[in-house]
Design a protein around this motif. Structure first.
Motif, PDB file in Angstrom:
ATOM      1  N   HIS A 282       0.807  -1.229   0.000  1.00 47.61           N
ATOM      2  CA  HIS A 282       0.000   0.000   0.000  1.00 47.61           C
ATOM      3  C   HIS A 282       0.839   1.279   0.000  1.00 47.61           C
ATOM      4  O   HIS A 282       0.450   2.279  -0.583  1.00 47.61           O
ATOM      5  N   ASP A 283       2.008   1.241   0.635  1.00 48.36           N
ATOM      6  CA  ASP A 283       2.844   2.446   0.681  1.00 48.36           C
ATOM      7  C   ASP A 283       3.988   2.399  -0.323  1.00 48.36           C
ATOM      8  O   ASP A 283       4.992   3.109  -0.162  1.00 48.36           O
ATOM      9  N   LYS A 286       5.520   5.511  -1.449  1.00 51.01           N
ATOM     10  CA  LYS A 286       6.463   6.269  -0.608  1.00 51.01           C
ATOM     11  C   LYS A 286       7.890   6.189  -1.149  1.00 51.01           C
ATOM     12  O   LYS A 286       8.752   6.949  -0.728  1.00 51.01           O
ATOM     13  N   HIS A 311       1.822  10.129  -1.995  1.00 51.99           N
ATOM     14  CA  HIS A 311       2.234   8.725  -2.101  1.00 51.99           C
ATOM     15  C   HIS A 311       1.141   7.741  -2.518  1.00 51.99           C
ATOM     16  O   HIS A 311       1.423   6.837  -3.290  1.00 51.99           O
ATOM     17  N   HIS A 335      -6.134   3.729   0.367  1.00 50.14           N
ATOM     18  CA  HIS A 335      -6.062   3.653   1.832  1.00 50.14           C
ATOM     19  C   HIS A 335      -6.109   4.999   2.541  1.00 50.14           C
ATOM     20  O   HIS A 335      -6.274   5.050   3.748  1.00 50.14           O
ATOM     21  N   HIS A 336      -5.977   6.097   1.817  1.00 48.44           N
ATOM     22  CA  HIS A 336      -6.162   7.408   2.468  1.00 48.44           C
ATOM     23  C   HIS A 336      -7.453   8.095   2.015  1.00 48.44           C
ATOM     24  O   HIS A 336      -7.655   9.283   2.263  1.00 48.44           O
ATOM     25  N   ASP A 362      -4.585   0.145   8.222  1.00 44.32           N
ATOM     26  CA  ASP A 362      -3.515   1.154   8.184  1.00 44.32           C
ATOM     27  C   ASP A 362      -3.615   2.081   9.396  1.00 44.32           C
ATOM     28  O   ASP A 362      -2.626   2.346  10.085  1.00 44.32           O
TER      29      ASP A 362
END
Ligand SMILES: [Fe+2]
Ligand SMILES: [Fe+2]
Ligand SMILES: [Fe+2]
Length: 420
Positions: A282-283, A286, A311, A335-336, A362
């Motif tokens: 998911h990240d 980044k 990201h 996810h954000h 998360d």
């Protein structure tokens, strides 16, 4: 979820190429570097008569060779270093150049299809030094490492402005001059042969190299099933989290919590595994955020915050280059987002249940994990935070409830997955 995880077929090269691109999003100066090295190294290997499955290892090694260089400062210094031997004043970069090589090989070596590439990456900065470079610290240096070394040097030499065909002769001459001293003669000879056609240089500087690489060197393509994809994602997770000691095991926690949440909410075990894979990835966006920002002690400025905020967009863009990964991408990149459409970066109208699960996993992991600068929240405090987010319309109340009803179990799952 209408996921047919049993029919999942992902190509290994597509994953490698997407990760390779992700590593180069960090800075415009290094855009394309990994794939450029991969392309040059594969051309040399092909000229030297490597078999298709051996070329595959060269491709993987080139595509990931600097994965162990975590910060943008290091990545930029490496470009400098690669040019260093061509500097008139002969000055050397004061840094252990082998450190990122060693770290990179450590990060990827446990995924079996990458073990050969890992040992080449370990030694990709060893100079030939008239044959002394056959070994490094008593360990034999694989031929692929010597190929990578030359490919890395050549990859940084073309100047952006100016016709590459005007520069080619000069670069070939420079390699000739340094053969024996820096470059293994057999590798340098293969490079001279491979780089004779104009098309070699035009390929080297062509920005969209994925197709060139797959068409030419993809004969030994491997397909990943669900379990292999899981192992690969777990390995990528290490590279992603490694860049920030603050959150060195964060994605492991998210992955483990998401998988168990899926099981509690009625997902099949295969679909829950997809949640786990999405948690690992998911990240991945980044990788485009400078570690100088990720690791900044103290508060971020407004401008730095806006960099971090990019990201999940990059997670989406990176994963969307892989055919077959669409479902995992949807799980990972939202996810954000918030149910009230006040999240980012898409402000999505539709957020599938699986994506809501990753979002809750998360948040839960982020607020309860210990970080060097603060302790994680206890049960009562984390309940308050999640309850408030449900009330605000940010996260799914059913998913949060599933977690809260089995809080101790989730806390255990998270802790175990984040043990180092
Ligand atoms: Fe390197
Ligand atoms: Fe490099
Ligand atoms: Fe994130």
């Amino acid at each position: 979820m209408n996921i047919l995880s049993s029919e999942l077929k992902i190509k290994l090269f597509d994953m490698v190429l997407c990760f390779s691109r992700a590593l180069d999003l960090l800075h415009p100066e290094i855009a394309d570097h990994h794939l450029r090295v991969a392309y040059i190294a594969c051309c040399i290997a092909e000229t030297m008569g490597f078999a298709a499955d051996e070329i595959q290892n060269v491709l993987i090694a080139g595509a990931l060779h600097d994965a162990g260089a975590a910060s943008s400062a290091t990545r930029l210094r490496l470009l400098d270093y690669a040019l260093g031997n061509y500097r008139l004043d002969g000055s050397k970069i004061q840094e252990d150049i082998h450190e990122h090589a060693f770290k990179g090989s450590e990060l990827i070596k446990d995924f079996p299809p990458f073990s050969q590439a890992a040992s080449a990456i370990r030694f990709h900065h060893v100079e030939w030094n008239f044959g002394r470079g056959r070994e490094f610290a008593g360990v034999p240096v694989p031929l692929t490492a010597s190929i990578l070394y030359l490919a890395d040097r050549v990859a940084v030499m073309p100047m952006k402005d100016g016709n590459i065909l005007e520069q080619a002769a000069e670069i070939r001459r420079a390699v000739g001059t340094d053969t024996g001293r820096w470059f293994m003669p057999e590798v340098a000879a293969a490079f001279q042969e491979a780089s004779a056609p104009e098309s070699f240089w035009l390929d080297v500087t062509y920005p969209h190299k994925e197709a060139i690489i797959v068409d030419r060197f993809g004969a030994h393509e491997i397909e990943l099933n669900l379990d292999a994809l899981h192992e690969l994602a777990k390995m990528f997770r290490k590279v992603i989290d490694y860049r920030s000691p603050f959150t060195a095991t964060h994605s492991s926690g998210v992955a483990a919590v998401a998988e168990v949440l899926g099981q509690h909410l009625g997902f099949s075990s295969a679909d829950s595994k997809l949640l786990r894979i999405a948690g690992y990835l998911h990240d991945i966006g980044k990788l485009a955020v400078p570690s100088e920002i990720l690791n900044k002690p103290g508060n971020l400025t407004e401008a730095e915050m806006l960099v971090v905020k990019q990201h999940p967009y990059y997670t989406f863009r990176i994963l969307s280059t892989v055919p077959g990964l669409e479902t995992i991408n949807t799980l990972a990149s939202l996810h954000h987002e918030r149910l009230d459409r006040r999240g980012y970066p898409f402000r999505s109208r539709e957020i599938p249940l699986g994506s809501r699960i990753i979002a809750v996993a998360d948040i839960f992991t982020a607020i309860t994990e210990d970080r060097p600068y603060r302790r994680g929240m206890d049960r009562a405090r984390s309940f308050e935070v999640m309850d408030q987010m449900v009330l605000d319309g940010a996260i799914d109340g059913g998913v949060a409830a599933a977690l809260q009803q089995n809080y101790d179990a989730f806390e255990r799952v998270r802790n175990l997955s984040q043990e180092r």
